[in-house]
Design a protein around this motif. Structure first.
Motif, PDB file in Angstrom:
ATOM      1  N   ALA A   2     -27.780  -4.395  35.839  1.00 18.96           N
ATOM      2  CA  ALA A   2     -27.330  -5.016  37.080  1.00 18.96           C
ATOM      3  C   ALA A   2     -26.197  -4.217  37.693  1.00 18.96           C
ATOM      4  O   ALA A   2     -26.103  -4.108  38.906  1.00 18.96           O
ATOM      5  CB  ALA A   2     -26.901  -6.449  36.819  1.00 18.96           C
ATOM      6  N   GLU A   3     -25.354  -3.650  36.845  1.00 19.99           N
ATOM      7  CA  GLU A   3     -24.245  -2.844  37.357  1.00 19.99           C
ATOM      8  C   GLU A   3     -24.749  -1.575  38.022  1.00 19.99           C
ATOM      9  O   GLU A   3     -24.218  -1.172  39.053  1.00 19.99           O
ATOM     10  CB  GLU A   3     -23.278  -2.499  36.218  1.00 19.99           C
ATOM     11  CG  GLU A   3     -22.237  -3.543  35.986  1.00 19.99           C
ATOM     12  CD  GLU A   3     -21.187  -3.074  34.999  1.00 19.99           C
ATOM     13  OE1 GLU A   3     -20.809  -1.901  35.044  1.00 19.99           O
ATOM     14  OE2 GLU A   3     -20.766  -3.901  34.202  1.00 19.99           O
ATOM     15  N   SER A   4     -25.731  -0.911  37.448  1.00 20.31           N
ATOM     16  CA  SER A   4     -26.247   0.318  38.045  1.00 20.31           C
ATOM     17  C   SER A   4     -26.937   0.018  39.379  1.00 20.31           C
ATOM     18  O   SER A   4     -26.844   0.793  40.322  1.00 20.31           O
ATOM     19  CB  SER A   4     -27.203   1.033  37.092  1.00 20.31           C
ATOM     20  OG  SER A   4     -28.380   0.271  36.913  1.00 20.31           O
ATOM     21  N   GLY A   5     -27.605  -1.099  39.475  1.00 21.69           N
ATOM     22  CA  GLY A   5     -28.235  -1.506  40.733  1.00 21.69           C
ATOM     23  C   GLY A   5     -27.188  -1.790  41.791  1.00 21.69           C
ATOM     24  O   GLY A   5     -27.341  -1.442  42.954  1.00 21.69           O
ATOM     25  N   GLN A   6     -26.109  -2.419  41.368  1.00 19.42           N
ATOM     26  CA  GLN A   6     -25.023  -2.725  42.293  1.00 19.42           C
ATOM     27  C   GLN A   6     -24.330  -1.436  42.716  1.00 19.42           C
ATOM     28  O   GLN A   6     -23.964  -1.269  43.880  1.00 19.42           O
ATOM     29  CB  GLN A   6     -24.033  -3.685  41.632  1.00 19.42           C
ATOM     30  CG  GLN A   6     -23.011  -4.245  42.586  1.00 19.42           C
ATOM     31  CD  GLN A   6     -22.098  -5.255  41.906  1.00 19.42           C
ATOM     32  OE1 GLN A   6     -22.018  -5.312  40.685  1.00 19.42           O
ATOM     33  NE2 GLN A   6     -21.444  -6.054  42.717  1.00 19.42           N
ATOM     34  N   ASN A   7     -24.161  -0.513  41.770  1.00 22.33           N
ATOM     35  CA  ASN A   7     -23.535   0.766  42.065  1.00 22.33           C
ATOM     36  C   ASN A   7     -24.372   1.554  43.075  1.00 22.33           C
ATOM     37  O   ASN A   7     -23.834   2.159  43.992  1.00 22.33           O
ATOM     38  CB  ASN A   7     -23.356   1.560  40.760  1.00 22.33           C
ATOM     39  CG  ASN A   7     -22.446   2.750  40.947  1.00 22.33           C
ATOM     40  OD1 ASN A   7     -21.726   2.837  41.918  1.00 22.33           O
ATOM     41  ND2 ASN A   7     -22.496   3.650  39.988  1.00 22.33           N
ATOM     42  N   MET A   9     -26.402   0.281  45.275  1.00 20.48           N
ATOM     43  CA  MET A   9     -26.280  -0.417  46.561  1.00 20.48           C
ATOM     44  C   MET A   9     -24.968  -0.057  47.257  1.00 20.48           C
ATOM     45  O   MET A   9     -24.932   0.142  48.467  1.00 20.48           O
ATOM     46  CB  MET A   9     -26.377  -1.932  46.361  1.00 20.48           C
ATOM     47  CG  MET A   9     -27.768  -2.416  46.046  1.00 20.48           C
ATOM     48  SD  MET A   9     -28.907  -2.144  47.403  1.00 20.48           S
ATOM     49  CE  MET A   9     -28.287  -3.304  48.580  1.00 20.48           C
ATOM     50  N   GLU A  10     -23.898   0.035  46.496  1.00 18.76           N
ATOM     51  CA  GLU A  10     -22.600   0.402  47.072  1.00 18.76           C
ATOM     52  C   GLU A  10     -22.636   1.816  47.634  1.00 18.76           C
ATOM     53  O   GLU A  10     -22.116   2.077  48.727  1.00 18.76           O
ATOM     54  CB  GLU A  10     -21.498   0.270  46.017  1.00 18.76           C
ATOM     55  CG  GLU A  10     -21.157  -1.170  45.671  1.00 18.76           C
ATOM     56  CD  GLU A  10     -20.158  -1.266  44.523  1.00 18.76           C
ATOM     57  OE1 GLU A  10     -19.719  -0.228  43.993  1.00 18.76           O
ATOM     58  OE2 GLU A  10     -19.824  -2.402  44.162  1.00 18.76           O
ATOM     59  N   GLU A  13     -24.734   1.794  50.790  1.00 22.06           N
ATOM     60  CA  GLU A  13     -23.990   1.188  51.895  1.00 22.06           C
ATOM     61  C   GLU A  13     -22.902   2.120  52.397  1.00 22.06           C
ATOM     62  O   GLU A  13     -22.663   2.220  53.601  1.00 22.06           O
ATOM     63  CB  GLU A  13     -23.375  -0.149  51.454  1.00 22.06           C
ATOM     64  CG  GLU A  13     -22.813  -0.922  52.618  1.00 22.06           C
ATOM     65  CD  GLU A  13     -22.444  -2.349  52.248  1.00 22.06           C
ATOM     66  OE1 GLU A  13     -21.505  -2.861  52.881  1.00 22.06           O
ATOM     67  OE2 GLU A  13     -23.098  -2.935  51.363  1.00 22.06           O
TER      68      GLU A  13
END
Length: 84
Positions: A2-7, A9-10, A13
């Motif tokens: 989940a962290e890599s997916g969020q990273n 996305m950041e 963006e």
């Protein structure tokens, strides 16, 4: 995971925001360029109109008060001087 997916996305963006910023800057630069070009065209037209009006006024003044043309001085025939 989940962290890599969020990273990801950041990062995506951040890249998107950077592209948005560059696009806005490019649009602003283009608008300034177009504005300056229009101002230059307007100023050139104004100055041309003033120049043409002045030339017309000068021609009218010349027609009313013609200045006499200067006569050319007759050229002297040069004779070589003889030194003794």
């Amino acid at each position: 995971m989940a962290e890599s997916g969020q990273n990801i996305m950041e990062k995506a963006e951040a890249r998107f925001m950077e592209k948005q910023k560059k696009t806005a800057e490019r649009n602003q630069a283009t608008a300034e360029y177009v504005s300056e070009a229009k101002a230059r065209v307007i100023k050139t037209a104004r100055l041309r109109a003033l120049r043409l009006a002045k030339e017309e006024a000068d021609r009218a003044a010349e027609a009313l008060n013609p200045t006499p043309k200067k006569k050319r001085a007759a050229k002297k025939a040069s004779t070589p001087e003889v030194k003794s």
